[in-house]
Motif scaffolding. Structure first.
Motif, mmCIF file in Angstrom:
data_model
loop_
_atom_site.group_PDB
_atom_site.id
_atom_site.type_symbol
_atom_site.label_atom_id
_atom_site.label_comp_id
_atom_site.label_asym_id
_atom_site.label_seq_id
_atom_site.Cartn_x
_atom_site.Cartn_y
_atom_site.Cartn_z
ATOM 1 N N GLN A 74 0.878 -1.051 -0.089
ATOM 2 C CA GLN A 74 0.037 0.062 0.018
ATOM 3 C C GLN A 74 1.031 1.295 -0.162
ATOM 4 O O GLN A 74 2.100 0.907 0.652
ATOM 5 N N GLN A 88 -7.573 -3.332 2.634
ATOM 6 C CA GLN A 88 -8.265 -2.040 2.418
ATOM 7 C C GLN A 88 -8.059 -1.475 1.096
ATOM 8 O O GLN A 88 -7.002 -1.627 0.438
ATOM 9 N N PRO A 89 -9.264 -0.877 0.639
ATOM 10 C CA PRO A 89 -9.219 -0.318 -0.725
ATOM 11 C C PRO A 89 -8.430 0.752 -0.957
ATOM 12 O O PRO A 89 -8.054 1.736 0.012
#
Length: 147
Positions: free
Chosen positions: A11, A146-147
């Motif tokens: 991320q 998580q997006p």
């Protein structure tokens, strides 16, 4: 006892900080944590104190967090106190690329007035690092979902 742990998270660093810096997320990735309660000071800022309540099997534990440094993403540090044990933790985040972050913790465990923990530290020093890595791996799994 001092040790370092690190993990790569798929991320961007800004997203990792957003997830890490939200106390509502703690129970989503920190196994055994039942609650995180702000006690004093400005939340998340140096000097702030919070109470963390854990349940590990049948055993309940409480730990006090005191924030010492807040300079995200470079550093978020604090110390965590429980039953004669203090763990000083520096959390550091750095971008590896636009979509990957290195999350590194520097830990210093100080054990006073707790014979059981001193014995564990002497006989099984890797146990503490293993628990720290477990939390990093759990945070990675949460962050990457998580997006």
């Amino acid at each position: 006892m001092k040790y370092t742990c690190e993990i790569e998270i798929n991320q961007p660093v800004d997203k990792v900080i957003e997830l890490f810096d939200n106390p509502d997320n703690l129970t989503k990735w920190m196994e055994g944590l039942e609650s995180f309660e702000h006690v004093s000071g400005e939340p998340g800022q140096p000097g702030a104190k919070s109470l963390l309540k854990f349940k590990m099997g049948k055993r309940k534990m409480e730990m006090t967090e005191t924030v010492t440094v807040r300079n995200l993403p470079e550093e978020f540090s604090g110390y965590y106190e429980m039953d004669g044990v203090t763990n000083h933790i520096k959390n550091k985040f750095s971008a590896i690329s636009n979509s990957k972050t290195l999350y590194k913790t520097e830990n210093e465990l100080v054990i006073k007035n707790n014979l059981v923990m001193k014995i564990f530290a002497l006989l099984m020093p890797g146990l503490f690092k293993k628990q720290s890595m477990k939390y990093l791996e759990s945070f990675k799994k949460f962050a990457e979902s998580q997006p």
